[in-house]
Motif scaffolding. Structure first.
Motif, PDB file in Angstrom:
ATOM      1  N   LEU A 298       0.886  -1.270  -0.003  1.00  0.00           N
ATOM      2  CA  LEU A 298       0.046   0.008   0.033  1.00  0.00           C
ATOM      3  C   LEU A 298       0.682   1.308   0.046  1.00  0.00           C
ATOM      4  O   LEU A 298       0.315   2.390  -0.243  1.00  0.00           O
ATOM      5  N   LEU A 299       2.224   1.208   0.285  1.00  0.00           N
ATOM      6  CA  LEU A 299       3.029   2.339   0.512  1.00  0.00           C
ATOM      7  C   LEU A 299       3.813   2.748  -0.656  1.00  0.00           C
ATOM      8  O   LEU A 299       4.072   1.954  -1.548  1.00  0.00           O
ATOM      9  N   GLY A 300       3.949   3.990  -0.633  1.00  0.00           N
ATOM     10  CA  GLY A 300       5.034   4.552  -1.528  1.00  0.00           C
ATOM     11  C   GLY A 300       4.349   4.791  -2.905  1.00  0.00           C
ATOM     12  O   GLY A 300       3.150   4.499  -3.157  1.00  0.00           O
ATOM     13  N   GLU A 301       5.235   5.258  -3.965  1.00  0.00           N
ATOM     14  CA  GLU A 301       4.841   5.225  -5.306  1.00  0.00           C
ATOM     15  C   GLU A 301       4.395   3.954  -5.964  1.00  0.00           C
ATOM     16  O   GLU A 301       3.607   4.179  -6.955  1.00  0.00           O
ATOM     17  N   ASP A 302       4.876   2.964  -5.792  1.00  0.00           N
ATOM     18  CA  ASP A 302       4.613   1.683  -6.200  1.00  0.00           C
ATOM     19  C   ASP A 302       3.521   0.932  -5.680  1.00  0.00           C
ATOM     20  O   ASP A 302       2.834   0.043  -6.096  1.00  0.00           O
ATOM     21  N   GLY A 303       3.033   1.817  -4.564  1.00  0.00           N
ATOM     22  CA  GLY A 303       1.742   1.141  -3.716  1.00  0.00           C
ATOM     23  C   GLY A 303       0.629   1.348  -4.336  1.00  0.00           C
ATOM     24  O   GLY A 303       0.415   2.247  -5.259  1.00  0.00           O
ATOM     25  N   VAL A 304      -0.492   0.408  -4.069  1.00  0.00           N
ATOM     26  CA  VAL A 304      -1.802   0.303  -4.545  1.00  0.00           C
ATOM     27  C   VAL A 304      -2.441   1.556  -4.298  1.00  0.00           C
ATOM     28  O   VAL A 304      -3.108   2.031  -5.296  1.00  0.00           O
ATOM     29  N   VAL A 305      -2.056   2.384  -3.048  1.00  0.00           N
ATOM     30  CA  VAL A 305      -2.961   3.682  -2.668  1.00  0.00           C
ATOM     31  C   VAL A 305      -2.639   4.817  -3.802  1.00  0.00           C
ATOM     32  O   VAL A 305      -3.681   5.334  -4.455  1.00  0.00           O
ATOM     33  N   GLU A 306      -1.261   4.844  -4.013  1.00  0.00           N
ATOM     34  CA  GLU A 306      -1.123   6.045  -5.036  1.00  0.00           C
ATOM     35  C   GLU A 306      -1.439   5.540  -6.484  1.00  0.00           C
ATOM     36  O   GLU A 306      -1.788   6.602  -7.457  1.00  0.00           O
ATOM     37  N   LYS A 307      -1.474   4.361  -6.773  1.00  0.00           N
ATOM     38  CA  LYS A 307      -1.851   3.980  -7.932  1.00  0.00           C
ATOM     39  C   LYS A 307      -3.067   3.967  -8.468  1.00  0.00           C
ATOM     40  O   LYS A 307      -3.464   4.596  -9.332  1.00  0.00           O
ATOM     41  N   LEU A 308      -4.155   3.867  -7.323  1.00  0.00           N
ATOM     42  CA  LEU A 308      -5.427   4.093  -7.544  1.00  0.00           C
ATOM     43  C   LEU A 308      -5.626   5.435  -7.634  1.00  0.00           C
ATOM     44  O   LEU A 308      -6.594   6.171  -8.304  1.00  0.00           O
ATOM     45  N   ARG A 309      -4.901   6.442  -6.695  1.00  0.00           N
ATOM     46  CA  ARG A 309      -5.204   7.872  -6.832  1.00  0.00           C
ATOM     47  C   ARG A 309      -4.768   8.399  -8.237  1.00  0.00           C
ATOM     48  O   ARG A 309      -5.503   9.362  -8.517  1.00  0.00           O
ATOM     49  N   ALA A 310      -3.590   7.813  -8.764  1.00  0.00           N
ATOM     50  CA  ALA A 310      -3.391   8.271 -10.108  1.00  0.00           C
ATOM     51  C   ALA A 310      -4.303   8.164 -11.244  1.00  0.00           C
ATOM     52  O   ALA A 310      -4.247   8.732 -12.245  1.00  0.00           O
ATOM     53  N   ARG A 311      -5.197   7.211 -10.715  1.00  0.00           N
ATOM     54  CA  ARG A 311      -6.119   6.642 -11.912  1.00  0.00           C
ATOM     55  C   ARG A 311      -7.691   7.636 -11.602  1.00  0.00           C
ATOM     56  O   ARG A 311      -8.487   7.237 -12.333  1.00  0.00           O
ATOM     57  N   GLY A 312      -7.396   8.448 -10.719  1.00  0.00           N
ATOM     58  CA  GLY A 312      -8.700   9.459 -10.543  1.00  0.00           C
ATOM     59  C   GLY A 312      -9.687   9.048  -9.705  1.00  0.00           C
ATOM     60  O   GLY A 312     -10.602   9.791  -9.429  1.00  0.00           O
ATOM     61  N   TYR A 313      -9.355   8.115  -8.528  1.00  0.00           N
ATOM     62  CA  TYR A 313     -10.285   7.858  -7.731  1.00  0.00           C
ATOM     63  C   TYR A 313     -10.008   8.672  -6.280  1.00  0.00           C
ATOM     64  O   TYR A 313      -8.932   9.298  -6.306  1.00  0.00           O
ATOM     65  N   GLN A 314     -11.059   9.034  -5.764  1.00  0.00           N
ATOM     66  CA  GLN A 314     -10.962   9.716  -4.386  1.00  0.00           C
ATOM     67  C   GLN A 314     -10.182   8.875  -3.394  1.00  0.00           C
ATOM     68  O   GLN A 314     -10.931   7.731  -3.052  1.00  0.00           O
ATOM     69  N   VAL A 315      -9.271   9.558  -2.684  1.00  0.00           N
ATOM     70  CA  VAL A 315      -8.573   8.528  -1.792  1.00  0.00           C
ATOM     71  C   VAL A 315      -8.541   9.225  -0.643  1.00  0.00           C
ATOM     72  O   VAL A 315      -7.819  10.388  -0.540  1.00  0.00           O
ATOM     73  N   GLU A 316      -8.552   8.822   0.560  1.00  0.00           N
ATOM     74  CA  GLU A 316      -8.369   9.374   1.816  1.00  0.00           C
ATOM     75  C   GLU A 316      -7.965   8.437   2.897  1.00  0.00           C
ATOM     76  O   GLU A 316      -8.234   7.279   2.920  1.00  0.00           O
ATOM     77  N   ARG A 317      -6.874   8.952   3.773  1.00  0.00           N
ATOM     78  CA  ARG A 317      -6.643   8.153   4.862  1.00  0.00           C
ATOM     79  C   ARG A 317      -7.550   8.029   6.037  1.00  0.00           C
ATOM     80  O   ARG A 317      -8.045   9.103   6.422  1.00  0.00           O
ATOM     81  N   VAL A 318      -7.911   6.660   6.316  1.00  0.00           N
ATOM     82  CA  VAL A 318      -8.814   6.728   7.641  1.00  0.00           C
ATOM     83  C   VAL A 318      -7.976   6.560   8.875  1.00  0.00           C
ATOM     84  O   VAL A 318      -7.389   5.271   9.104  1.00  0.00           O
ATOM     85  N   CYS A 319      -7.949   7.589   9.601  1.00  0.00           N
ATOM     86  CA  CYS A 319      -7.081   7.478  10.814  1.00  0.00           C
ATOM     87  C   CYS A 319      -7.655   8.463  11.916  1.00  0.00           C
ATOM     88  O   CYS A 319      -7.006   9.418  11.888  1.00  0.00           O
ATOM     89  N   SER A 320      -8.509   8.153  12.695  1.00  0.00           N
ATOM     90  CA  SER A 320      -9.056   8.982  13.860  1.00  0.00           C
ATOM     91  C   SER A 320      -7.745   9.342  14.891  1.00  0.00           C
ATOM     92  O   SER A 320      -7.978  10.535  15.606  1.00  0.00           O
ATOM     93  N   ALA A 321      -6.651   8.476  15.029  1.00  0.00           N
ATOM     94  CA  ALA A 321      -5.549   8.738  15.955  1.00  0.00           C
ATOM     95  C   ALA A 321      -4.655   9.534  15.582  1.00  0.00           C
ATOM     96  O   ALA A 321      -3.623  10.087  15.986  1.00  0.00           O
ATOM     97  N   CYS A 322      -4.546   9.918  13.955  1.00  0.00           N
ATOM     98  CA  CYS A 322      -3.489  10.662  13.330  1.00  0.00           C
ATOM     99  C   CYS A 322      -3.696  11.989  13.860  1.00  0.00           C
ATOM    100  O   CYS A 322      -4.764  12.792  13.771  1.00  0.00           O
ATOM    101  N   VAL A 323      -2.473  12.647  13.879  1.00  0.00           N
ATOM    102  CA  VAL A 323      -2.399  14.092  14.334  1.00  0.00           C
ATOM    103  C   VAL A 323      -2.745  15.037  12.978  1.00  0.00           C
ATOM    104  O   VAL A 323      -2.180  14.676  12.008  1.00  0.00           O
ATOM    105  N   GLN A 324      -3.843  15.674  13.165  1.00  0.00           N
ATOM    106  CA  GLN A 324      -4.186  16.566  11.726  1.00  0.00           C
ATOM    107  C   GLN A 324      -3.372  17.726  11.530  1.00  0.00           C
ATOM    108  O   GLN A 324      -3.161  18.430  12.778  1.00  0.00           O
ATOM    109  N   PRO A 325      -2.985  18.163  10.291  1.00  0.00           N
ATOM    110  CA  PRO A 325      -2.042  19.430  10.189  1.00  0.00           C
ATOM    111  C   PRO A 325      -2.939  20.579  10.463  1.00  0.00           C
ATOM    112  O   PRO A 325      -4.068  20.430  10.591  1.00  0.00           O
TER     113      PRO A 325
END
Length: 325
Positions: A298-325
């Motif tokens: 799932l990680l990095g430029e070769d990961g599935v997440v970025e490959k799907l993002r590059a194909r135009g799908y809406q992608v968001e990380r689901v992480c309620s514990a993550c610190v928001q910028p």
């Protein structure tokens, strides 16, 4: 991080289960996953990929875990509840089959009458002999003697050495995230499937070049006392949801040290999965799918997440514990 540890695939977990947990099922894993007394849930490597009518939840797995890694984050629970279907690298039915680990061992068996030592440089053969003498009790837990390694290819011997060490750290395939989610899917009667077959995963390993196999075996022997610290640091990075650290310590190192294997194990497999994942998004109706695969995929430029993002799908990380910028 030695290559055998970075290849902690569902297939490796299945092989561990074959040696250590005869008859164990995914349901056993769910029963074994009990919370520690003072528990902080792992921060999930979880993304939601959406089109107009349905979604994929992509969850990065660690294939061998500890009892204290459960229960999981509420984010994972909600994603599981929202998904009508669950998809894994290998189907739960194949993962639970005792034949899978046997097929892996059979693929690694030497069939030309030679021994493993005959393929090794003298220095590596001596290192293997010394390791076997020092670690015979660990191998005995797997039902093997040091001499048994001589009938296998170097890649499998390297995995066996790693298996004996991982179990010594307390990491358990029955507690792996794949096994846990598969058990929950079975209880909830959610349809499950695999992105590929066990035969395909075996072919990835058995197709390693001779030099990579020897390097893999040498790395596994050399890791020694530092091996536990390295593995548990990677486990801690997974628990913390630390993408940057996992990219540096797992993805970038593998791409640098084993470029051909990285291409086959990670890039080509990710590319082969994309049409299957997109098909789920294009299906009629609004059924969502939870996809559980090794975190590296799932990680990095070769990961599935970025490959799907590059194909135009809406992608968001689901992480309620993550610190928001």
């Amino acid at each position: 991080m030695p290559i055998a540890r970075r290849l902690a695939t569902p297939l490796l977990a299945a092989t561990l289960a074959m040696f250590l947990l005869p008859g164990a099922s995914a349901r056993d894993a769910d029963q074994a996953a009990r919370p520690a007394a003072a528990h902080t849930a792992p921060v999930p490597l979880l993304w939601k990929v959406s089109d107009d009518d349905n979604a994929l939840y992509l969850l990065g797995s660690f294939h061998l875990l500890l009892p204290g890694d459960y229960p999981l984050s509420t984010d994972v629970d909600l994603a599981f509840a929202d998904a009508e279907k669950v998809l894994f690298e290998l189907s739960p039915e194949e993962m639970a089959s005792p034949q899978l680990g046997l097929q892996m061992a059979q693929a690694a068996m030497r069939t030309d009458g030679t021994t493993l030592d005959s393929q090794l440089p003298p220095e590596l053969a001596q290192k293997l002999a010394a390791w076997g003498e020092a670690n015979a009790p660990q191998l005995a837990r797997l039902g093997m003697a040091p001499a048994t390694l001589q009938v296998f290819e170097p890649w499998f011997a390297g995995l066996m050495i790693t298996i004996s060490q991982l179990t010594g750290y307390g990491l358990d395939p029955a507690l792996g995230l794949d096994a846990h989610i598969a058990a929950r899917a079975g209880t909830a009667q959610k349809p499950t499937a695999g992105l590929e077959s066990g035969a395909q995963q075996i072919a990835f390993l058995d197709g390693m070049g001779a030099d990579e196999q020897l390097q893999m075996l040498s790395d596994a022997i050399d890791q020694g006392a530092a091996g536990r610290d390295e593995m548990m640091a990677l486990h801690a990075a997974w628990r913390a949801g630390d993408i940057d650290l996992m990219l540096r310590e797992m993805v970038a190192e593998m791409r640098k040290e084993y470029p051909e294997l990285y291409r086959v194990i990670n890039v080509e497999r990710n590319d082969a999965w994309l049409p299957k994942l997109e098909q789920r998004l294009r299906e009629d109706g609004d059924d969502d799918t939870l996809v559980v695969v090794g975190a590296m995929h799932l990680l990095g430029e070769d990961g599935v997440v970025e490959k799907l993002r590059a194909r135009g799908y809406q992608v968001e990380r689901v992480c309620s514990a993550c610190v928001q910028p």
